[in-house]
Structures are given as structure tokens and as C-alpha cells.
Design an enzyme around this catalytic site. Structure first.
Site, PDB file in Angstrom:
ATOM      1  N   ARG A  34       0.854  -1.193   0.000  1.00  0.00           N
ATOM      2  CA  ARG A  34       0.000   0.000   0.000  1.00  0.00           C
ATOM      3  C   ARG A  34       0.892   1.246   0.000  1.00  0.00           C
ATOM      4  O   ARG A  34       2.045   1.179   0.443  1.00  0.00           O
ATOM      5  CB  ARG A  34      -0.915   0.018   1.235  1.00  0.00           C
ATOM      6  CG  ARG A  34      -1.635  -1.273   1.503  1.00  0.00           C
ATOM      7  CD  ARG A  34      -2.565  -1.674   0.398  1.00  0.00           C
ATOM      8  NE  ARG A  34      -3.720  -0.792   0.274  1.00  0.00           N
ATOM      9  CZ  ARG A  34      -4.660  -0.904  -0.662  1.00  0.00           C
ATOM     10  NH1 ARG A  34      -4.546  -1.848  -1.588  1.00  0.00           N
ATOM     11  NH2 ARG A  34      -5.689  -0.100  -0.705  1.00  0.00           N
TER      12      ARG A  34
ATOM     13  N   HIS B  36       0.172 -24.770   1.504  1.00  0.00           N
ATOM     14  CA  HIS B  36       1.584 -25.170   1.508  1.00  0.00           C
ATOM     15  C   HIS B  36       1.820 -26.548   2.135  1.00  0.00           C
ATOM     16  O   HIS B  36       2.872 -27.145   1.923  1.00  0.00           O
ATOM     17  CB  HIS B  36       2.475 -24.081   2.128  1.00  0.00           C
ATOM     18  CG  HIS B  36       2.464 -24.033   3.620  1.00  0.00           C
ATOM     19  ND1 HIS B  36       1.510 -23.371   4.338  1.00  0.00           N
ATOM     20  CD2 HIS B  36       3.314 -24.559   4.542  1.00  0.00           C
ATOM     21  CE1 HIS B  36       1.777 -23.493   5.632  1.00  0.00           C
ATOM     22  NE2 HIS B  36       2.857 -24.208   5.778  1.00  0.00           N
TER      23      HIS B  36
ATOM     24  N   GLU C  25       0.652 -26.604  17.964  1.00  0.00           N
ATOM     25  CA  GLU C  25       1.727 -25.612  17.782  1.00  0.00           C
ATOM     26  C   GLU C  25       1.991 -24.900  19.103  1.00  0.00           C
ATOM     27  O   GLU C  25       1.040 -24.544  19.809  1.00  0.00           O
ATOM     28  CB  GLU C  25       1.314 -24.560  16.740  1.00  0.00           C
ATOM     29  CG  GLU C  25       1.099 -25.119  15.362  1.00  0.00           C
ATOM     30  CD  GLU C  25       0.788 -24.012  14.354  1.00  0.00           C
ATOM     31  OE1 GLU C  25       1.651 -23.693  13.543  1.00  0.00           O
ATOM     32  OE2 GLU C  25      -0.326 -23.472  14.401  1.00  0.00           O
TER      33      GLU C  25
ATOM     34  N   ASP D   1      -8.068 -21.324   9.537  1.00  0.00           N
ATOM     35  CA  ASP D   1      -6.625 -21.187   9.317  1.00  0.00           C
ATOM     36  C   ASP D   1      -5.967 -22.546   9.025  1.00  0.00           C
ATOM     37  O   ASP D   1      -5.052 -22.624   8.202  1.00  0.00           O
ATOM     38  CB  ASP D   1      -5.994 -20.561  10.581  1.00  0.00           C
ATOM     39  CG  ASP D   1      -4.531 -20.197  10.393  1.00  0.00           C
ATOM     40  OD1 ASP D   1      -4.169 -19.775   9.278  1.00  0.00           O
ATOM     41  OD2 ASP D   1      -3.747 -20.332  11.357  1.00  0.00           O
TER      42      ASP D   1
ATOM     43  N   HIS E 145      -5.322 -26.882   5.595  1.00  0.00           N
ATOM     44  CA  HIS E 145      -4.222 -27.849   5.656  1.00  0.00           C
ATOM     45  C   HIS E 145      -4.656 -29.269   6.064  1.00  0.00           C
ATOM     46  O   HIS E 145      -4.279 -30.248   5.436  1.00  0.00           O
ATOM     47  CB  HIS E 145      -3.163 -27.389   6.651  1.00  0.00           C
ATOM     48  CG  HIS E 145      -2.604 -26.028   6.365  1.00  0.00           C
ATOM     49  ND1 HIS E 145      -2.342 -25.578   5.105  1.00  0.00           N
ATOM     50  CD2 HIS E 145      -2.238 -25.016   7.200  1.00  0.00           C
ATOM     51  CE1 HIS E 145      -1.825 -24.356   5.163  1.00  0.00           C
ATOM     52  NE2 HIS E 145      -1.767 -23.989   6.423  1.00  0.00           N
TER      53      HIS E 145
ATOM     54  N   LYS F 199      -3.101 -23.254  18.903  1.00  0.00           N
ATOM     55  CA  LYS F 199      -1.964 -22.385  19.229  1.00  0.00           C
ATOM     56  C   LYS F 199      -1.651 -22.489  20.721  1.00  0.00           C
ATOM     57  O   LYS F 199      -2.529 -22.804  21.524  1.00  0.00           O
ATOM     58  CB  LYS F 199      -2.329 -20.924  18.911  1.00  0.00           C
ATOM     59  CG  LYS F 199      -2.665 -20.668  17.447  1.00  0.00           C
ATOM     60  CD  LYS F 199      -1.434 -20.756  16.573  1.00  0.00           C
ATOM     61  CE  LYS F 199      -1.757 -20.412  15.137  1.00  0.00           C
ATOM     62  NZ  LYS F 199      -0.688 -20.816  14.214  1.00  0.00           N
TER      63      LYS F 199
HETATM   64  C1  BG6 Z   1      -0.113 -21.302   8.227  1.00  0.00           C
HETATM   65  C2  BG6 Z   1      -1.008 -20.813   9.328  1.00  0.00           C
HETATM   66  O1  BG6 Z   1      -0.840 -21.479   7.048  1.00  0.00           O
HETATM   67  O2  BG6 Z   1       0.489 -22.533   8.609  1.00  0.00           O
HETATM   68  C3  BG6 Z   1      -0.222 -20.665  10.617  1.00  0.00           C
HETATM   69  O3  BG6 Z   1      -1.585 -19.565   8.959  1.00  0.00           O
HETATM   70  C4  BG6 Z   1       0.512 -21.960  10.963  1.00  0.00           C
HETATM   71  O4  BG6 Z   1      -1.099 -20.298  11.686  1.00  0.00           O
HETATM   72  C5  BG6 Z   1       1.323 -22.428   9.764  1.00  0.00           C
HETATM   73  O5  BG6 Z   1       1.367 -21.709  12.060  1.00  0.00           O
HETATM   74  C6  BG6 Z   1       1.973 -23.786  10.001  1.00  0.00           C
HETATM   75  O6  BG6 Z   1       2.768 -24.099   8.889  1.00  0.00           O
HETATM   76  P1  BG6 Z   1       4.259 -24.679   8.949  1.00  0.00           P
HETATM   77  O7  BG6 Z   1       4.806 -24.520   7.575  1.00  0.00           O
HETATM   78  O8  BG6 Z   1       4.964 -23.923   9.994  1.00  0.00           O
HETATM   79  O9  BG6 Z   1       4.098 -26.085   9.259  1.00  0.00           O
END
Ligand code: BG6
Length: 481
Positions: free
Chosen positions: A56, A187, A225, A244, A249, A335
Site C-alpha cells: 500500500r 503449503h 503448535e 486457518d 491444511h 496455538k
Molecule cells: C499457516 C497458518 O498457514 O500454517 C499458521 O496460517 C501456521 O497459523 C502455519 O502456524 C503452520 O505451517 P508450517 O509450515 O509452519 O508447518
């Protein structure tokens, strides 16, 4: 033992301008900039490229300031620390642009300059590392300015916030991009150990015959986590643990675990099989879902004082097809928990005949398990019973281990984002989610989003709310081991 990867034989991506929206965000700093630098050092980026950071006007940087910003991000988060000619070459390819697209720092002008500097035919890669509700404006900006030509677009997760918003986002993308240009990124699908599930299952006869309801009692996908929300209060408030991590995931991991064998590893058959799993996923019953919030969350910056956003979630999912009918899939993430782990456990049934005396007494519950630890660098463990040495036929617990770190060269690893960015540049959609699959997952999630259960609190450093054990009863969480 170890086989070096066939990196040298891989095709080189076309020349690219890579444009990152949300450049001042957490994701760009932690993953995207360090990932691009590692790809550059590994010689996997195109022959000629430019990286445009887009922010921005309030975060306007000169190119030199952007280079310093990138240097700091790479120093903090990359495995390759920036130095020497490698860094100088990469830094020379960095420029900054502003959105909205105005003046000489505007996006069109900066992209045009970058393309001129590269010369010849150049592909555009737009990475939208921004929250779902910010995507609409960017997509229409790209479309109306004609920047969608010869382009690919990466959309970060979560893709929408519910079924209606995901459908809207898909429709907006369709207006300006062909499906072959759209890469919805998750990812976890780029993690080595998740891709390895395909190899484990379909490159061997050792495991696949067991991979079904007749042999499997339960499956756990557990991603606790220790991290807190890390200053992402306002993002997290709108998102919560379910959006999230789970609808994104953990469900994607479930898709790979539960899928049938695809006819090949190319995008269409692979994604068809994953999507069939999503079609078979039972609509979630909110009553079977535990939502938790850590004590102290309400004091975090950007969080409403009466917030009911969950920072922890545990649930049972069911895949109603002939392979998995009746097998519970237990999912947990949160978390500020006791440990950071990424573990899949496949609990196997007990043999029908119990001919060993100590088996009859139930002395070895949950003795047969396959455990996949998918946190990089990853490992696989098989638990089973053996005869203990000695004159008696007494059973003892044994474990067989495979560690990536011990068997292969770690330096060949690509981090999940690196792998996926490379696949986008090569135009391979196999490890990216498809619109119909995503929409189905929001359909499965709808009752939970409409009628969320009340929050249960938990203390930081624990394994979540006290009733977490009820979610898996009569089974048990593998963690803590
Ligand atoms: C992200 C989340 O997509 O993945 C985070 O937004 C999470 O909250 C993270 O901590 C975990 O991914 P990684 O690559 O650390 O295993």
C-alpha cells in the site's frame, strides 16, 4: 541408500516477473522472500527474473529500502544466509511497486520496466499473500489493467471464509483468468513428507493393502503448535483455527491420506481422486467438534475483548465410502499448546484370534500403528508386537524407524513454499487445490460455521481444553507419546 534428486534434469521455468502482494506481511517475510532466495541459490529460478514487492502507499519503499527489508527477512528466516555475489545478484532483481496502480511507482509501470529489463517473452506470476477479503480488488485491478495476460496467479489460503465467499472469489477469478492460470495454494501439499504419502502408498505393496477399513481402526492428523498468534491478532480474529488450519491444511492432508490411487501423478487424475474424498466427507456435526481458546488470547492486540474465535479445534471427521466407512479421522490443531508437532497416526485393528496369553489380558492396546511425522525433515515409524527373548512367549512393543535426515541429504530439501513456487512457474497444478474441491470443503464445514459450539478455555503450554480426550474416546491421542 540415498539417491540425489534429478534437479539438473528438471525443465527451467520461463523468464518471469514475480509480483508479491502483501509484501510487508508475515508470510512474505517468513516464507516467500526466503524461499525465492533459496531457489535462486539452488539455480532453480528462471534464467532471467525480477521480483516486485507490492504494498500500500503507506508502506512505500524505495528499491534500496526494499532490498534491505528483503535482506533482513532472508537473514532471519532462510536456511541460506544472504551473502556475496549470490545475494548481490538476487538483490539486483528486487523492485518495489504500490497498489493502487498509480504513477511511476504504480504496479503497471514497475511491471512494464521489469519486463523491459528482462527482454523477450516474460511470464507474470502474481502471488496474492493477502487475506481473502482483500483479494477482490486485486483480481479486478489485474483484470482491468490487462496484467492478467500471460500470467499465473497464486491465491493464499484460506480461499474465502465460507461457501458463498469462496464461490464469489472463484467467479471473480474466472472473469479474468482461465482455470489453468489459477493456483490456489495450500503449503502443506508442498511438504516432502506429505508428498511422500503418495510414494509410501503407491510405490510399495507393503502398506497399501492395509490402508482401508478392514485393517484400520482410526486415523489421527494432529498439528499442535507452541506458537501463539504472533502479532497476527486482526487476521486471526477473522479466521480462527478452523479456517486457518482445518478446512485448509488438515483436510488437504486427509484428502491425500484417504484417496484412491490416481491413474498418474499429473494434475487432473490426482486432483480428481482427492476431490472424490472431499465428496465423500460427511457434513460436520458441530456437536462433535471441540473449540478452545487459550487463556490470555483476549489480551492480544487486535482481539475483541469478548472474542469467541477459537485458537484450538479438535473434531471427528468421517469419509463415507467403501474404503473408509466407519473409520474415524480425528483432527486436532491449536496455538500455544505443549509442543509443535505434525503427526499422522494410523491405528491398526487387533488380530481376530488372540493366541498369545498377554494379548488376551489387553496388555497391548494400540500396539500396531503407523506414525508419519511430517514436520520437516520428517520420519516414519511402524509400531508392532514382537516376541521378547527368553523361554516364554511374551510379547513386547517394538518400533521400526525411517528418518529422512539419516537416509537422504538434507540440503536437497525444498521447503514447502519453495517447491510450490517452482511448480507454479512450471505450470504444474498437481499440488494445488481446485475450485470444486474447495467449495465442497466449505459445504462440509457449513453447520460448524453457522452454529459454532461454545468455547472452552485452556492454559498455554497444555494439550488444549480438558475435554479433548472425549473427542477420540474410546481411542487416545498419540501425543503426548
Ligand atoms: C499457516 C497458518 O498457514 O500454517 C499458521 O496460517 C501456521 O497459523 C502455519 O502456524 C503452520 O505451517 P508450517 O509450515 O509452519 O508447518
Amino acid at each position: 541408500m540415498s539417491t540425489p534428486p534429478a534437479v539438473a534434469t528438471r525443465p527451467k521455468p520461463d523468464n518471469h516477473v514475480i509480483i508479491i502482494f502483501g509484501i510487508t506481511g508475515d508470510l512474505a517475510r517468513r516464507k516467500i522472500l526466503p524461499g525465492l532466495y533459496h531457489l535462486a541459490v539452488a539455480g532453480l529460478l528462471p534464467e532471467r527474473y525480477r521480483v516486485v514487492g507490492c504494498g500500500r502507499p503507506s508502506s512505500l519503499m524505495t528499491d534500496d529500502e526494499f532490498r534491505t527489508y528483503a535482506f533482513d527477512a532472508v537473514t532471519e528466516f532462510a536456511s541460506d544466509k544472504p551473502s556475496g555475489k549470490e545475494w548481490a545478484d538476487f538483490a539486483a532483481c528486487l523492485t518495489f511497486a504500490i497498489d493502487p496502480d498509480e504513477g511511476q511507482n504504480g504496479l503497471s509501470a514497475v511491471v512494464g520496466e521489469a519486463e523491459k529489463a528482462i527482454g523477450g517473452v516474460v511470464r507474470r506470476l502474481f502471488h496474492l499473500a493477502i487475506p481473502p477479503d482483500a483479494m477482490h480488488d486485486v483480481i479486478s485491478l489485474l483484470g482491468t489493467k490487462g496484467l492478467n495476460k500471460n500470467a499465473r496467479i497464486i491465491c493464499e489460503k484460506p480461499f474465502g471464509t465460507d461457501l458463498t465467499s469462496a464461490q464469489k472469489l472463484n467467479a471473480e477469478l474466472d472473469e479474468y483468468f482461465d482455470e489453468s492460470q489459477i493456483f490456489r495454494i495450500d503449503h502443506f501439499l508442498g511438504k516432502e513428507s506429505i508428498d511422500n504419502i503418495l510414494a509410501l502408498r503407491f510405490a510399495n505393496e507393503l502398506f497399501e493393502p492395509l490402508w482401508r477399513r478392514t485393517h484400520v481402526r482410526y486415523v489421527q492428523i494432529d498439528v499442535p503448535e507452541t506458537l501463539s498468534i504472533e502479532g497476527r491478532g486482526s487476521f486471526y480474529e477473522e479466521t480462527g483455527a478452523f479456517r486457518d488450519m482445518v478446512v485448509t491444511h488438515l483436510f488437504q492432508v486427509l484428502g491425500i491420506l484417504a484417496m484412491e490411487q490416481p491413474t498418474s501423478l499429473t494434475a487432473k487424475p490426482l486432483r480428481n481422486e482427492v476431490n472424490k474424498v472431499f465428496e465423500s466427507l460427511r457434513i460436520l456435526d458441530p456437536v462433535t467438534v471441540l473449540r478452545g481458546q487459550y487463556n490470555g488470547y483476549l489480551d492480544e492486540a487486535g482481539v475483541a475483548p469478548d472474542s469467541t474465535t477459537e485458537t484450538f479445534i479438535a473434531l471427528r471427521a468421517w469419509v463415507d465410502n467403501s474404503r473408509w466407512m466407519g473409520v474415524p479421522f480425528y483432527l486436532r490443531t491449536g496455538k500455544c499448546l505443549a509442543e509443535s508437532r505434525q503427526i499422522i497416526t494410523i491405528g491398526l485393528r487387533e488380530p481376530v484370534m488372540e493366541i498369545f496369553p498377554d494379548q488376551k489380558d489387553g496388555q497391548h492396546p494400540d500396539a500396531d500403528r503407523l506414525i508419519i511425522d511430517f514436520k520437516d525433515p520428517g520420519s516414519i515409524h511402524a509400531d508392532f508386537l514382537v516376541k521378547q527373548p527368553g523361554p516364554e512367549m511374551t510379547l513386547g512393543q517394538a518400533r521400526m524407524n525411517f528418518y529422512y535426515r539419516e537416509s537422504f541429504q538434507e540440503k536437497n530439501n525444498l521447503e514447502a513454499y519453495e517447491r510450490l513456487l517452482l511448480e507454479v512457474m512450471l505450470g504444474n497444478q498437481a499440488l494445488f487445490t481446485r475450485s470444486d474441491g474447495i467449495e465442497r470443503l466449505w459445504e462440509v464445514a457449513a453447520p460448524l460455521l453457522e452454529r459454532p459450539r461454545p468455547i472452552e478455555t485452556y492454559d498455554k503450554g497444555t494439550w488444549g481444553p480438558k475435554s479433548v480426550a472425549d473427542v477420540v474416546a474410546p481411542h487416545h491421542w498419540t501425543l503426548p507419546e
